[in-house]
Scaffold this active site. Structure first.
Site, mmCIF file in Angstrom:
data_model
loop_
_atom_site.group_PDB
_atom_site.id
_atom_site.type_symbol
_atom_site.label_atom_id
_atom_site.label_comp_id
_atom_site.label_asym_id
_atom_site.label_seq_id
_atom_site.Cartn_x
_atom_site.Cartn_y
_atom_site.Cartn_z
ATOM 1 N N ASP A 141 109.285 68.123 48.964
ATOM 2 C CA ASP A 141 109.690 66.975 48.152
ATOM 3 C C ASP A 141 110.803 66.156 48.808
ATOM 4 O O ASP A 141 111.536 65.429 48.150
ATOM 5 C CB ASP A 141 110.101 67.439 46.747
ATOM 6 N N HIS A 177 109.980 59.618 77.381
ATOM 7 C CA HIS A 177 110.278 59.575 75.940
ATOM 8 C C HIS A 177 110.884 60.886 75.442
ATOM 9 O O HIS A 177 110.642 61.319 74.319
ATOM 10 C CB HIS A 177 109.025 59.201 75.132
ATOM 11 N N ASP A 197 119.234 56.381 76.413
ATOM 12 C CA ASP A 197 118.493 55.195 75.992
ATOM 13 C C ASP A 197 118.589 55.147 74.473
ATOM 14 O O ASP A 197 118.043 56.009 73.784
ATOM 15 C CB ASP A 197 117.034 55.326 76.462
ATOM 16 N N ASP A 207 118.436 47.614 72.425
ATOM 17 C CA ASP A 207 117.812 48.650 73.247
ATOM 18 C C ASP A 207 118.505 48.687 74.611
ATOM 19 O O ASP A 207 118.302 47.790 75.428
ATOM 20 C CB ASP A 207 116.322 48.291 73.398
ATOM 21 N N HIS A 225 106.535 52.741 84.516
ATOM 22 C CA HIS A 225 106.478 51.826 83.359
ATOM 23 C C HIS A 225 106.712 50.384 83.773
ATOM 24 O O HIS A 225 106.975 50.082 84.924
ATOM 25 C CB HIS A 225 107.457 52.265 82.259
ATOM 26 N N HIS A 230 109.990 44.525 77.786
ATOM 27 C CA HIS A 230 109.216 44.400 76.553
ATOM 28 C C HIS A 230 109.966 43.464 75.619
ATOM 29 O O HIS A 230 111.181 43.277 75.746
ATOM 30 C CB HIS A 230 108.944 45.761 75.898
ATOM 31 N N HIS A 269 109.618 47.708 70.402
ATOM 32 C CA HIS A 269 108.653 47.094 71.322
ATOM 33 C C HIS A 269 107.992 46.012 70.474
ATOM 34 O O HIS A 269 107.001 46.251 69.803
ATOM 35 C CB HIS A 269 107.626 48.117 71.823
ATOM 36 N N GLU A 326 114.430 46.546 82.349
ATOM 37 C CA GLU A 326 114.743 47.970 82.452
ATOM 38 C C GLU A 326 114.000 48.701 83.572
ATOM 39 O O GLU A 326 113.162 49.560 83.319
ATOM 40 C CB GLU A 326 114.465 48.675 81.125
ATOM 41 N N TYR A 341 112.357 57.631 88.985
ATOM 42 C CA TYR A 341 112.355 58.996 88.453
ATOM 43 C C TYR A 341 111.768 59.951 89.484
ATOM 44 O O TYR A 341 110.715 59.689 90.051
ATOM 45 C CB TYR A 341 111.519 59.053 87.160
ATOM 46 N N ARG A 375 117.585 54.890 84.842
ATOM 47 C CA ARG A 375 117.089 53.632 84.275
ATOM 48 C C ARG A 375 118.311 52.840 83.832
ATOM 49 O O ARG A 375 119.280 53.416 83.325
ATOM 50 C CB ARG A 375 116.147 53.902 83.090
ATOM 51 N N GLU A 421 119.045 49.415 81.509
ATOM 52 C CA GLU A 421 118.342 48.496 80.607
ATOM 53 C C GLU A 421 119.317 47.633 79.822
ATOM 54 O O GLU A 421 120.280 48.130 79.245
ATOM 55 C CB GLU A 421 117.497 49.301 79.603
HETATM 56 MN MN LIG Z 1 113.369 49.526 76.135
#
Ligand SMILES: [Mn+2]
Length: 446
Positions: A46, A250, A267, A278, A357, A361, A368, A391, A395, A412, A414
């Site tokens: 619940d 991710h 990130d 972002d 990648h 975006h 996104h 970004e 890697y 990265r 960004e």
């Molecule tokens: Mn991003």
């Protein structure tokens, strides 16, 4: 409580939503747009997840309550907004807080008609009976989808159409995505503030970094900064990846203790009045980059700078990606990681092992954000009032033989940018990119 009753439109002007609906009405002809605000999702038994309205629904109504349905139809010069909302249930409200009544919603949100949600099945056939096409996103609100399909088979609809099926059920994105791609002043105000909140919270979070500290602690420090500054929380699950976790694009379990000598990639972005920022920064756990980490960092930084410099109206978004890829490839050649000619590497896309990648975006109500990247088979050209990220990253998961010295480096960088009349505006200037400045922010804590 679903929504702050004092700020029923999260402080946005009602005229804004009215103007957006006017634009939609002008595109609708005899079609109908049907949107769901979404329902409260169960976490377990619940217990529920916090509710966030569907972006398109909010964009056109300003209403952020759950279980609501909006129907927009054109009536020649103007159009109707018909809302279906749950009726008040005082018993339920003792547990979940006050909701607005139908009359109040009608007045505040400029609806032509407001009905109880339980009457939707009853009204839908007549509302759809004259509709040519129906704009509705399938696969999201299954209950509404079922009701829509059964309404289309209703006698009233079939008879009025001479037993013709509707001309089609189309994705609302074809009406709304291009509108949402261009941000107005009130949206920009939210994105700007979300970006400042995120930048300041990053600076503060960097001071918590150090060997032995849990990735989860940086997550908490960042999100504490978001909430402290008035954001509703993170716009998406914060990524804190140290060492090899920084190579998992991710990663969000954030469950390891950080080790001296490793890098950590964070990130994260605050959500303010449903609009997102972002940002990504990568920094050394113990406050100083090793020589090899710094050499890779400089390549990514260079690519990030070149991508940003290229942003301007009239430039294809694919071109931003091309210039950052070019810089990354040059850097990978200099570091001896890739071999051969630039042309060959670009053609065979061998750089993709290290940069899988895209560079950018769109950013807005969704992290996104909506809007295609191609228009009639060609890359979309940037225009003022679009907001996007730049970004690039590199890697090196511990996979590729011969590159052991680069293993577990994931970097990265960004930032968020607004396209202006003459170029672009960096929305996140409070947070440095230079290696030395990043190091000093980490070392502030020592
Ligand atoms: Mn991003």
């Amino acid at each position: 409580m679903d929504c702050n009753l004092k700020e029923p439109m999260l402080g946005f002007s009602p005229e804004l939503f009215e103007a957006r609906r006017k634009t939609v009405f002008s595109k609708l002809d005899n079609s109908v747009l049907l949107l769901s605000s979404g329902s409260v999702k169960k976490k377990s038994h619940d217990i529920e997840f916090p509710f966030r309205p569907e972006s398109d629904f909010f964009y056109l109504t300003g209403l952020c309550e759950s279980e609501c349905v909006a129907l927009l139809r054109s009536n020649g010069s103007d159009g109707d907004l018909v809302l279906f909302v749950p009726v008040r249930d005082l018993n339920k409200e003792r547990w979940t807080g006050e909701r607005m009544g139908l009359e109040e919603i009608k007045k505040r949100y400029g609806a032509t008609e407001v009905h109880g949600k339980h009457q939707l099945g009853q009204h839908l056939p007549s509302l759809l009976s004259q509709a040519g096409k129906i704009y509705f996103r399938t696969g999201t609100d299954h209950q509404l989808e079922e009701l829509l399909l059964s309404s289309l088979n209703h006698d009233q609809v079939q008879e009025s159409r001479g037993n013709r099926k509707p001309a089609g059920i189309l994705d609302p994105g074809s009406l709304l995505d291009d509108m949402r791609l261009f941000k107005d002043a009130e949206e920009l105000d939210r994105i700007r503030r979300a970006a400042v909140i995120t930048s300041e919270s990053f600076r503060e979070m960097l001071a918590y970094c150090g060997p032995g500290v849990g990735e989860w602690e940086l997550e908490a420090a960042l999100e504490f900064g978001f909430r402290k500054r008035g954001a509703s929380g993170p716009a998406y699950p914060t990524i804190v990846g140290s060492g090899g976790n920084g190579c998992v694009l991710h990663y969000s379990s954030n469950c390891q203790r950080m080790e001296s000598g490793d890098l950590v990639l964070v990130d994260g972005g605050a959500e303010l009045d449903l609009y997102a920022a972002d940002i990504t920064r990568t920094f050394p756990v113990s406050g100083s980059f090793s020589e090899i980490q710094k050499s890779v960092y400089e390549v990514v930084k260079e690519a990030h700078g070149c991508g940003i410099k290229r942003l301007a109206p009239g430039v294809a978004i694919e071109n931003i990606h091309e210039v950052t890829v070019m810089k990354l490839v040059e850097g990978l050649l200099d570091l001896g990681i890739l071999k051969g000619s630039t042309d060959e590497i670009l053609e065979k896309e061998t750089y993709k092992i290290f940069f899988p990648h895209k560079t950018s975006h769109w950013l807005g109500l969704d992290i996104h954000d909506v809007g295609t990247y191609m228009v009639q088979d060609r890359s979309r050209v940037l225009e003022p009032n679009m907001v996007l990220t730049v970004e690039p990253g590199l890697y090196f998961p511990s996979l590729n033989k011969g590159l052991e010295e680069f293993f577990n480096i994931g970097i990265r960088i960004e930032d968020d940018l607004l396209i202006t009349d003459s170029g672009s505006e960096l929305l996140t200037p409070q947070l440095p990119v230079n290696a030395e400045e990043i190091e000093s922010l980490v070392q502030v804590s020592k």
